[in-house]
Structure formats: C-alpha cells, structure tokens
Design a protein around this motif. Structure first.
Motif, mmCIF file in Angstrom:
data_model
loop_
_atom_site.group_PDB
_atom_site.id
_atom_site.type_symbol
_atom_site.label_atom_id
_atom_site.label_comp_id
_atom_site.label_asym_id
_atom_site.label_seq_id
_atom_site.Cartn_x
_atom_site.Cartn_y
_atom_site.Cartn_z
ATOM 1 N N ALA A 28 0.888 -0.824 0.162
ATOM 2 C CA ALA A 28 -0.518 0.219 -0.050
ATOM 3 C C ALA A 28 0.859 1.110 -0.951
ATOM 4 O O ALA A 28 2.100 1.040 0.312
ATOM 5 C CB ALA A 28 -1.140 -0.215 1.246
ATOM 6 N N ARG A 29 0.396 2.493 -0.052
ATOM 7 C CA ARG A 29 0.897 3.547 0.004
ATOM 8 C C ARG A 29 0.274 4.782 0.875
ATOM 9 O O ARG A 29 -1.220 4.679 0.623
ATOM 10 C CB ARG A 29 1.356 4.039 -1.702
ATOM 11 C CG ARG A 29 0.034 4.736 -1.831
ATOM 12 C CD ARG A 29 0.598 5.270 -3.641
ATOM 13 N NE ARG A 29 -0.893 5.659 -4.255
ATOM 14 C CZ ARG A 29 -1.101 4.756 -5.396
ATOM 15 N NH1 ARG A 29 -1.120 3.515 -5.702
ATOM 16 N NH2 ARG A 29 -2.311 5.382 -6.091
ATOM 17 N N SER A 30 0.937 5.365 1.370
ATOM 18 C CA SER A 30 0.539 6.314 2.175
ATOM 19 C C SER A 30 -0.157 8.135 1.448
ATOM 20 O O SER A 30 -0.178 7.387 0.206
ATOM 21 C CB SER A 30 1.281 6.298 3.389
ATOM 22 O OG SER A 30 2.058 7.261 2.268
ATOM 23 N N CYS A 31 -1.130 8.571 1.967
ATOM 24 C CA CYS A 31 -2.477 9.074 1.406
ATOM 25 C C CYS A 31 -1.411 10.619 2.061
ATOM 26 O O CYS A 31 -0.964 10.610 3.440
ATOM 27 C CB CYS A 31 -3.502 8.784 1.110
ATOM 28 S SG CYS A 31 -3.827 7.144 0.690
ATOM 29 N N THR A 32 -1.989 12.081 1.182
ATOM 30 C CA THR A 32 -1.322 13.076 1.631
ATOM 31 C C THR A 32 -2.213 13.477 2.681
ATOM 32 O O THR A 32 -2.265 14.141 3.699
ATOM 33 C CB THR A 32 -1.558 14.448 0.678
ATOM 34 O OG1 THR A 32 -3.214 14.210 -0.110
ATOM 35 C CG2 THR A 32 -0.605 14.022 -0.085
ATOM 36 N N LYS A 33 -4.028 13.062 2.453
ATOM 37 C CA LYS A 33 -4.728 12.458 4.063
ATOM 38 C C LYS A 33 -4.421 11.887 4.809
ATOM 39 O O LYS A 33 -4.347 11.206 4.744
ATOM 40 C CB LYS A 33 -5.588 12.758 3.054
ATOM 41 C CG LYS A 33 -7.347 12.899 3.401
ATOM 42 C CD LYS A 33 -8.801 12.333 3.367
ATOM 43 C CE LYS A 33 -9.482 13.562 4.206
ATOM 44 N NZ LYS A 33 -11.098 13.138 4.172
ATOM 45 N N GLU A 34 -4.511 12.754 5.973
ATOM 46 C CA GLU A 34 -3.753 11.919 7.186
ATOM 47 C C GLU A 34 -5.156 10.762 8.120
ATOM 48 O O GLU A 34 -6.472 11.191 7.603
ATOM 49 C CB GLU A 34 -4.106 13.390 8.140
ATOM 50 C CG GLU A 34 -2.875 11.639 9.600
ATOM 51 C CD GLU A 34 -3.425 12.805 10.905
ATOM 52 O OE1 GLU A 34 -2.132 12.596 12.012
ATOM 53 O OE2 GLU A 34 -2.620 14.568 10.841
ATOM 54 N N GLY A 35 -4.222 9.447 7.975
ATOM 55 C CA GLY A 35 -5.324 8.387 8.407
ATOM 56 C C GLY A 35 -5.789 8.020 7.171
ATOM 57 O O GLY A 35 -6.521 6.340 7.600
ATOM 58 N N TYR A 36 -5.414 7.566 5.764
ATOM 59 C CA TYR A 36 -5.930 6.784 5.077
ATOM 60 C C TYR A 36 -4.282 6.174 3.894
ATOM 61 O O TYR A 36 -3.995 6.734 4.168
ATOM 62 C CB TYR A 36 -6.293 8.666 4.004
ATOM 63 C CG TYR A 36 -7.835 8.536 3.981
ATOM 64 C CD1 TYR A 36 -8.889 8.564 3.158
ATOM 65 C CD2 TYR A 36 -8.449 9.229 4.740
ATOM 66 C CE1 TYR A 36 -10.718 9.038 3.961
ATOM 67 C CE2 TYR A 36 -9.397 10.169 4.959
ATOM 68 C CZ TYR A 36 -10.418 9.631 4.684
ATOM 69 O OH TYR A 36 -11.741 10.009 4.564
ATOM 70 N N ILE A 37 -5.365 5.492 3.508
ATOM 71 C CA ILE A 37 -3.799 4.566 3.170
ATOM 72 C C ILE A 37 -4.832 3.646 1.298
ATOM 73 O O ILE A 37 -5.833 4.083 1.433
ATOM 74 C CB ILE A 37 -3.326 3.233 4.037
ATOM 75 C CG1 ILE A 37 -2.436 2.174 3.268
ATOM 76 C CG2 ILE A 37 -5.012 2.415 3.863
ATOM 77 C CD1 ILE A 37 -2.062 1.702 4.091
ATOM 78 N N GLN A 38 -3.784 3.806 0.748
ATOM 79 C CA GLN A 38 -4.442 2.934 -0.768
ATOM 80 C C GLN A 38 -3.711 2.519 -0.887
ATOM 81 O O GLN A 38 -2.420 1.633 -1.011
ATOM 82 C CB GLN A 38 -4.317 4.877 -1.556
ATOM 83 C CG GLN A 38 -5.155 3.724 -2.696
ATOM 84 C CD GLN A 38 -5.207 5.315 -3.570
ATOM 85 O OE1 GLN A 38 -4.896 6.662 -3.583
ATOM 86 N NE2 GLN A 38 -6.246 6.028 -4.960
ATOM 87 N N PHE A 39 -4.294 1.221 -1.430
ATOM 88 C CA PHE A 39 -3.631 0.148 -2.594
ATOM 89 C C PHE A 39 -3.582 0.388 -4.017
ATOM 90 O O PHE A 39 -4.931 0.436 -4.539
ATOM 91 C CB PHE A 39 -4.627 -1.045 -1.853
ATOM 92 C CG PHE A 39 -4.567 -1.462 -0.116
ATOM 93 C CD1 PHE A 39 -3.584 -2.601 -0.435
ATOM 94 C CD2 PHE A 39 -5.625 -0.792 1.081
ATOM 95 C CE1 PHE A 39 -3.770 -2.635 1.560
ATOM 96 C CE2 PHE A 39 -4.898 -0.990 1.972
ATOM 97 C CZ PHE A 39 -3.994 -1.969 2.130
ATOM 98 N N ASN A 40 -3.310 -0.097 -4.153
ATOM 99 C CA ASN A 40 -3.029 -1.365 -6.296
ATOM 100 C C ASN A 40 -3.638 -1.734 -6.258
ATOM 101 O O ASN A 40 -4.538 -2.936 -5.550
ATOM 102 C CB ASN A 40 -2.059 -1.575 -6.197
ATOM 103 C CG ASN A 40 -1.505 -1.560 -7.456
ATOM 104 O OD1 ASN A 40 -2.176 -2.422 -8.255
ATOM 105 N ND2 ASN A 40 -0.892 -0.456 -8.339
ATOM 106 N N GLU A 41 -4.654 -1.718 -7.633
ATOM 107 C CA GLU A 41 -5.688 -2.305 -8.526
ATOM 108 C C GLU A 41 -5.207 -4.156 -7.846
ATOM 109 O O GLU A 41 -6.352 -5.161 -8.051
ATOM 110 C CB GLU A 41 -5.971 -1.597 -9.415
ATOM 111 C CG GLU A 41 -7.064 -0.513 -9.084
ATOM 112 C CD GLU A 41 -8.647 -0.453 -8.181
ATOM 113 O OE1 GLU A 41 -9.009 -1.169 -8.189
ATOM 114 O OE2 GLU A 41 -8.048 0.414 -7.245
ATOM 115 N N LEU A 42 -4.294 -4.137 -8.569
ATOM 116 C CA LEU A 42 -3.527 -5.392 -8.614
ATOM 117 C C LEU A 42 -4.063 -6.353 -7.418
ATOM 118 O O LEU A 42 -4.648 -7.144 -7.070
ATOM 119 C CB LEU A 42 -2.315 -5.354 -9.373
ATOM 120 C CG LEU A 42 -2.248 -5.180 -10.718
ATOM 121 C CD1 LEU A 42 -0.853 -5.406 -10.836
ATOM 122 C CD2 LEU A 42 -3.132 -6.111 -11.702
ATOM 123 N N ILE A 43 -3.281 -5.192 -6.275
ATOM 124 C CA ILE A 43 -3.630 -6.063 -4.918
ATOM 125 C C ILE A 43 -5.584 -6.199 -4.220
ATOM 126 O O ILE A 43 -5.685 -7.090 -3.872
ATOM 127 C CB ILE A 43 -2.986 -5.069 -3.704
ATOM 128 C CG1 ILE A 43 -1.474 -4.738 -4.141
ATOM 129 C CG2 ILE A 43 -3.210 -5.325 -2.420
ATOM 130 C CD1 ILE A 43 -0.379 -6.821 -3.385
#
Length: 301
Positions: free
Chosen positions: A86-101
């Motif tokens: 996953a990768r962190s986001c500029t918005k605190e408390g959020y996380i983003q995952f790649n669509e393949l994951i």
C-alpha cells in the motif's frame, strides 16, 4: 512471501493480512485506516474457541483496548507501506492500495470478508466522508445490472441500513451531485429488497415440531413478529414516498403518482388516515396530481 512475513510477525491471522483481504471490497479510492481495520477485525475466525478466548481477554482489558487498537492499526498500515503493498496518502489516516492488490484480495476468496466490509461501512462509515465506500457496500447488497448479490442482511440489519444509510445517501446524491438516475436506482433496488423480505414474512413458517401437531395452525413470520413486520412495511412506504418526491423534482409525475399511492395505502392500513405521515403522503399526492394535470393540459392538442 509478504503474507508469510506478516503472519510470522503477528500470529496466524495478522491484522495486516486481514486488512489486505478486506481492501478488495472497498471502493478504488483511499481507505480510512480505522474503517479498514474495523472490517479486518470483523472477518470471522476459523477457530471459534480462539475467538471466544480473545473476546474474553478483550473484555478484561477494555480500558486499554482503544489505545492498543490504534497502535496495532498504525503498525499494520506502516508494515503494508514498508512492503509496498500500500502507499500512504496526503490525507492523514488514509491508505491506498493498487488495484492489482485489491483484485488479488478478491480472488483469494476468504469467506466472510465482503460481509465484514459491509458491516464495518454500515456501522462506522460517514456519508459525507466515505460516500464511495458506502456505494461499494451497496453494490454488494443489491443487484445493480447483472452484478450478483454478494452479501445478504437480516431484516433488522436491512431496516437499519435503509434508515441510516440508504435514504440519506440517495437524497444527498440526488440534491448535491444531481445524479438522479443513480439515486432512484438505489432506492428502487432497496424497495425491491424490502418487498422480498416482506414476501418472506408472509410465507408460512414450517417447523419440524409443527409436523407432529397437525391441529396447530401454520403461522407466518408476520404473525410471529408483528412489530418487525409493521416496521418493514412502513420503511417500504418511506422509500416509496422518497422516490415519489424525487421524481416530482425530476418531472416524472406519472411514475411518482403510482408510488405515492402505494405509500398511502400502506400507511393508511397500518397507521390510519389521520396519522401525520399519512397526511404528508397525501399532500405529496396532491402536488403530483396538480402537476400531472397541468402537464396533460399543456400537452393535449
């Protein structure tokens, strides 16, 4: 390999692994870590005794549970970022995952993950902050297009969903974003779900004990639980009235007229003609009737 490392570091059902499993059912936007962790915690365990033991320990340490959960959530999300899952986001408390994951998480097919995601979103999701994830939960609950129903709710859960999630979401989508078709389709599918639940309620219930008691009349769920059945019918009336009001604003007067008449019939049967909700529905019908008459006058040759 990463999942093996997570499991070794945090037991056979590590929070990081379960967070990845749950992410497959969320919308393709950044996910709040707290919401994702809640869904991960709701994934059913394979060993019932282990789950009971953990629940007992959690009850003994209830004072420090919240701080411990926040710490474990932060550690799990940090681990996912370090391993580039996953990768962190500029918005605190959020996380983003790649669509393949996310696709891999879906294909892995762990039982109960979609149910856990829906329960987490319904209980903790915010319509103003997490509308995309609430819509994702709706796609799992209702048959949009050719998509199958993935998660089925109990009647009590469905009623809570209608009041607290579906109605506010549809109205906000209609008024704020002018997505009329999406709002009306969501309300229609929800109405169909309530009608199916209502049909199940009036179907005779057969119990193995009743077969030996041939003189005992066969009962329905509506007779066994009349309060829940009435609440189900009134919720359906509320959906019908809401659809009629939105169609009034959208100029679909003829369809709205049919819907509001059904709502009036339900409310009159249960609440009576003098109930405020019945009177409100009749006022909506009067508006629709006047507007429909005006349209017919102006369109007639």
């Amino acid at each position: 390999v990463c999942f093996s490392i997570f499991d070794h570091a945090d037991g056979p059902r590590s929070l990081a692994t379960r967070m990845v499993q749950a992410t497959g059912w969320f919308a393709p936007v950044p996910i709040p870590i707290s919401l994702l962790a809640l869904a991960a915690h709701k994934i059913p365990t394979k060993h019932h005794r282990t789950w009971l033991w953990k629940k007992f320990l959690r009850s003994l340490t209830c004072r420090c549970t919240s701080s411990y959960n926040r710490k474990s959530e932060a550690e799990a999300s940090s681990m996912l970022v370090r391993f580039s899952i996953a990768r962190s986001c500029t918005k605190e408390g959020y996380i983003q995952f790649n669509e393949l994951i996310k696709l891999y998480a879906r294909k892995r097919g762990v039982n109960g993950v979609a149910q856990a995601m829906v329960q987490a979103v319904i209980s903790r999701g915010s319509i103003s902050e997490h509308p995309e994830h609430i819509w994702a939960a709706c796609f799992l609950l209702f048959r949009f297009g050719n998509d199958p129903i993935v998660v089925e709710l109990k009647v009590s859960e469905l009623l809570f969903l209608v009041k607290e999630v579906i109605l506010p979401l549809a109205i906000r989508t209609f008024i704020t974003f002018s997505r009329c078709s999406a709002s009306l389709e969501l309300l229609r599918l929800c109405t169909d779900a309530l009608e199916a639940a209502d049909q199940a309620f009036v179907t005779p219930v057969e119990k193995w004990l009743d077969k030996s008691l041939c003189w005992k009349p066969i009962q329905t769920n509506a007779q066994l639980n009349p309060c829940l059945w009435q609440e189900l019918a009134l919720s359906r009336a509320t959906l019908l009235e809401t659809r009629a009001k939105l169609m009034l604003r959208g100029g679909q007067f003829d369809i709205g007229d049919d819907l509001i008449r059904k709502a009036i019939f339900i409310r009159t049967s249960i609440c009576g003609e003098d109930h405020p909700n019945t009177i409100s529905a009749r006022e909506t019908l009067s508006k629709l009737t006047r507007l429909l008459a005006n349209v017919q006058i102006h369109t007639s040759p």
